[in-house]
Motif scaffolding. Structure first.
Motif, PDB file in Angstrom:
ATOM      1  N   SER A 179       0.368  -1.342  -0.108  1.00 48.00           N
ATOM      2  CA  SER A 179       0.121   0.018  -0.037  1.00 48.00           C
ATOM      3  C   SER A 179       0.986   1.229  -0.190  1.00 48.00           C
ATOM      4  CB  SER A 179      -0.786  -0.077   1.399  1.00 48.00           C
ATOM      5  OG  SER A 179      -0.285  -0.287   2.621  1.00 48.00           O
ATOM      6  N   GLY A 180       2.019   1.509   0.282  1.00 50.23           N
ATOM      7  CA  GLY A 180       3.083   2.370   0.694  1.00 50.23           C
ATOM      8  C   GLY A 180       2.462   3.086   1.273  1.00 50.23           C
ATOM      9  N   LEU A 181       1.665   2.366   2.285  1.00 53.98           N
ATOM     10  CA  LEU A 181       1.347   3.239   3.349  1.00 53.98           C
ATOM     11  C   LEU A 181       2.175   4.142   4.660  1.00 53.98           C
ATOM     12  CD1 LEU A 181      -2.884   2.461   3.827  1.00 53.98           C
ATOM     13  CD2 LEU A 181      -1.329   4.665   3.347  1.00 53.98           C
ATOM     14  N   GLY A 182       2.855   2.960   4.947  1.00 54.55           N
ATOM     15  CA  GLY A 182       4.212   3.123   6.696  1.00 54.55           C
ATOM     16  C   GLY A 182       3.576   2.684   7.299  1.00 54.55           C
ATOM     17  N   PHE A 183       4.747   1.975   8.057  1.00 55.41           N
ATOM     18  CA  PHE A 183       3.806   1.171   9.254  1.00 55.41           C
ATOM     19  C   PHE A 183       2.969   2.148  10.120  1.00 55.41           C
ATOM     20  CE2 PHE A 183       7.645  -0.904   8.631  1.00 55.41           C
ATOM     21  CZ  PHE A 183       7.380  -2.463   9.094  1.00 55.41           C
ATOM     22  N   GLY A 184       3.650   3.874  10.308  1.00 55.35           N
ATOM     23  CA  GLY A 184       2.687   4.415  10.974  1.00 55.35           C
ATOM     24  C   GLY A 184       1.617   4.871  10.810  1.00 55.35           C
ATOM     25  N   ALA A 185       1.394   4.107   9.491  1.00 62.77           N
ATOM     26  CA  ALA A 185      -0.102   4.854   9.382  1.00 62.77           C
ATOM     27  C   ALA A 185      -1.055   2.915   9.598  1.00 62.77           C
ATOM     28  CB  ALA A 185      -0.229   5.382   7.749  1.00 62.77           C
ATOM     29  N   VAL A 186      -0.765   1.992   9.770  1.00 63.37           N
ATOM     30  CA  VAL A 186      -1.340   1.044   9.849  1.00 63.37           C
ATOM     31  C   VAL A 186      -1.091  -0.007  11.503  1.00 63.37           C
ATOM     32  CG1 VAL A 186      -1.307  -0.783   8.934  1.00 63.37           C
ATOM     33  CG2 VAL A 186      -0.736  -0.163   7.484  1.00 63.37           C
ATOM     34  N   MET A 187       0.779  -0.355  11.757  1.00 65.30           N
ATOM     35  CA  MET A 187       0.474  -0.418  13.111  1.00 65.30           C
ATOM     36  C   MET A 187      -0.472   0.081  14.619  1.00 65.30           C
ATOM     37  SD  MET A 187       1.289  -3.561  11.439  1.00 65.30           S
ATOM     38  CE  MET A 187       2.893  -3.649  10.548  1.00 65.30           C
ATOM     39  N   PRO A 188      -0.698   1.150  14.484  1.00 65.33           N
ATOM     40  CA  PRO A 188      -1.053   1.444  15.570  1.00 65.33           C
ATOM     41  C   PRO A 188      -2.340   2.053  15.901  1.00 65.33           C
ATOM     42  CG  PRO A 188       0.825   2.503  14.928  1.00 65.33           C
ATOM     43  CD  PRO A 188       0.667   2.321  13.687  1.00 65.33           C
ATOM     44  N   PRO A 189      -2.877   2.681  14.385  1.00 65.10           N
ATOM     45  CA  PRO A 189      -4.688   2.478  14.829  1.00 65.10           C
ATOM     46  C   PRO A 189      -5.172   0.715  14.795  1.00 65.10           C
ATOM     47  CG  PRO A 189      -3.548   4.055  12.495  1.00 65.10           C
ATOM     48  CD  PRO A 189      -2.354   3.143  13.089  1.00 65.10           C
ATOM     49  N   VAL A 190      -4.355  -0.120  13.958  1.00 63.85           N
ATOM     50  CA  VAL A 190      -5.093  -1.642  14.523  1.00 63.85           C
ATOM     51  C   VAL A 190      -5.307  -1.740  15.960  1.00 63.85           C
ATOM     52  CG1 VAL A 190      -4.288  -4.090  13.953  1.00 63.85           C
ATOM     53  CG2 VAL A 190      -4.141  -2.842  12.040  1.00 63.85           C
ATOM     54  N   ARG A 191      -3.905  -1.580  16.530  1.00 65.46           N
ATOM     55  CA  ARG A 191      -3.371  -1.253  18.005  1.00 65.46           C
ATOM     56  C   ARG A 191      -4.454  -1.228  18.700  1.00 65.46           C
ATOM     57  NH1 ARG A 191       0.347  -3.733  21.627  1.00 65.46           N
ATOM     58  NH2 ARG A 191       2.151  -3.386  20.022  1.00 65.46           N
ATOM     59  N   ILE A 192      -4.924   0.208  18.272  1.00 63.14           N
ATOM     60  CA  ILE A 192      -5.285   1.171  19.304  1.00 63.14           C
ATOM     61  C   ILE A 192      -6.822   0.296  19.126  1.00 63.14           C
ATOM     62  CG2 ILE A 192      -5.939   3.544  19.315  1.00 63.14           C
ATOM     63  CD1 ILE A 192      -4.189   4.132  18.809  1.00 63.14           C
ATOM     64  N   ALA A 193      -7.829  -0.396  17.591  1.00 64.87           N
ATOM     65  CA  ALA A 193      -8.798  -0.467  17.645  1.00 64.87           C
ATOM     66  C   ALA A 193      -9.220  -1.924  18.652  1.00 64.87           C
ATOM     67  CB  ALA A 193      -8.768  -0.934  16.177  1.00 64.87           C
TER      68      ALA A 193
END
Ligand code: GLU
Length: 435
Positions: free
Chosen positions: A386-400
């Protein structure tokens, strides 16, 4: 000569960490030398030395596993012996009676200082001298007929056969008088060592204004007794090498008074917390689990044992104190967990996150098997493609899935929660914050 040390607190209901450090040093010294460590309850302040206060003292000693030899001696039980000794001093002319202040309330017994300088070699501070002219006669029996601390303390140390008195700095002035008393009583003067105070970061005596000053506070906050003993032992003593986390046996083996420092020791809560974490890590998994189950029960969390064990293993490395446990694991046991609002607004409620979570959800749902390795690979692939980068993917998943930004590695968390919960939690977070 067999070493005999003692802990001689005046019970007040709460045991100050400075006091218990004195007990620890006496205990270490006695155990190191193969001697004995006894307890004396200086309970002459009837108002403060209540049965509850005395119980709190025993309870603290037991919790810290500071074993004493023989039965404790209660100072009040020795009153007649104290008065008899005062009488003997009077007969020998080493004490005299006086109506202090001429109040007509009766006469006190006053000890006559010998008029010579007093010198002793402190086990920690070295040679200490006080000039005769700086020491005055002092009261040993009050006009109401009760013995004063100095007399009772010295006579009881003689009675208990104490060879080494290790106590706080605040008693140095008393020691000069006490030595004069020993000599007048014809008793052998024990070795004295005075420990420097525990101070706060400003160098002032550590008090409850600086934070938790009582052993009970640490117990309530989930510190382990062994960690507290280890930390307090190192507060003013060192084994002479860079060891810090030490077993009791190692400390007993290494302890000497010569290695006690004579300058004040600064209390460092961060270091104590770190040390406690080291002890938590060292606990056998069964003991750690038992503590965790206890904490869950206290927090009213119902847990299926097999699942709970997996959770405990996951957080084990991160736990610093027992009190960390329930808040750290609660989200594993309920989907009605709290969300860290700051994290939500910073990392979750952002443009694009709804779409990202929808894509992640679809990927996770479609995984042939749902475990640590597969979720790890799937999300890393997604980040890359996706080219989104870790910061855009992992933290939202974790918080969710957990409501928080911090915690153990994400993929084991996902694996332990299981696919069903993870998908449900993503839906829940989206509905709540991104709809
Ligand atoms: N009861 C005294 C105190 O707690 C005893 C001091 C001593 O160790 O001699 O300060």
């Amino acid at each position: 000569m067999k070493v005999r040390t003692r802990f001689a607190p005046s019970p007040t209901g709460k045991v100050h960490i400075g006091n218990i450090r004195v007990a620890i040093y006496n205990w270490l010294f006695a155990r190191h030398t193969g001697g004995e460590f006894v307890l004396r309850v200086e309970d002459t302040d009837i108002e403060r030395s209540t049965p509850e206060a005395i119980h709190a003292l025993f309870d603290t000693m037991e919790w810290l596993n500071l074993d004493v030899d023989g039965e404790p001696l209660y100072q009040t039980s020795r009153q007649q012996a104290h008065l008899d000794a005062a009488e003997t001093l009077l007969e020998k002319g080493l004490a005299y009676k006086e109506d202090k202040g001429g109040t007509g309330q009766g006469e006190c017994v006053i000890f006559r200082m010998p008029g010579t300088d007093v010198t002793f070699v402190d086990g920690i501070k070295g040679k200490m001298t006080k000039k005769a002219e700086n020491m005055q006669d002092f009261v040993i029996v009050r006009s109401n007929g009760t013995p004063v601390f100095h007399l009772a303390n010295v006579l009881d140390d003689i009675e208990q056969g104490i060879t080494h008195v290790i106590r706080g700095d605040d008693h140095v002035e008393n020691t000069f008088r006490h030595i004069a008393l020993y000599e007048a009583l014809g008793a052998e003067v024990p070795n004295f060592s005075h420990l420097p105070m525990i101070v706060n970061h400003q160098g002032k005596p550590y008090s409850k204004r600086d934070g938790d000053a009582f052993v009970g506070d640490y117990r309530e906050k989930g510190f382990l007794p062994d960690a507290l003993v280890n930390y307090l032992a190192l507060l003013g003593w060192s084994p002479g090498d860079d060891r810090e986390v030490m077993t009791r046996e190692e400390m007993v083996e290494a302890f000497t008074l010569e290695r006690c420092q004579s300058s004040a020791a600064q209390f460092d809560m961060k270091k104590l917390t770190w040390m406690n974490g080291e002890y938590m890590q060292k606990l056998p998994m069964d003991d750690f689990s038992a503590i965790c189950f206890g904490e869950l029960e206290k927090a009213g969390i119902d847990a299926e044992p097999e699942y709970a064990e997996k959770v405990f293993e996951l957080v084990r490395e991160r736990v610093r104190t027992v009190a960390d446990i329930a808040p750290m694991v609660s989200y594993f046991f309920t989907d009605d967990y709290e969300y860290d609002e700051k994290a939500v607004s910073k990392k979750l409620q952002k443009d694009g996150v709804a779409e990202t979570l929808a894509q992640v959800r679809a990927i996770l749902e479609a995984l042939p098997s749902f475990d640590m390795a597969s979720t790890d690979k799937a999300l890393h692939d997604f980040v890359e493609q996706s080219g989104l980068g870790f910061g855009a993917v992992m933290p939202p998943v974790r918080i969710a899935v957990s409501g928080t930004q911090s915690g153990p590695d994400l993929f084991p968390v996902l694996a332990v929660l299981g696919r069903e919960q993870v998908l449900k939690r993503i839906d829940q977070a989206v509905a709540r914050y991104l709809a």
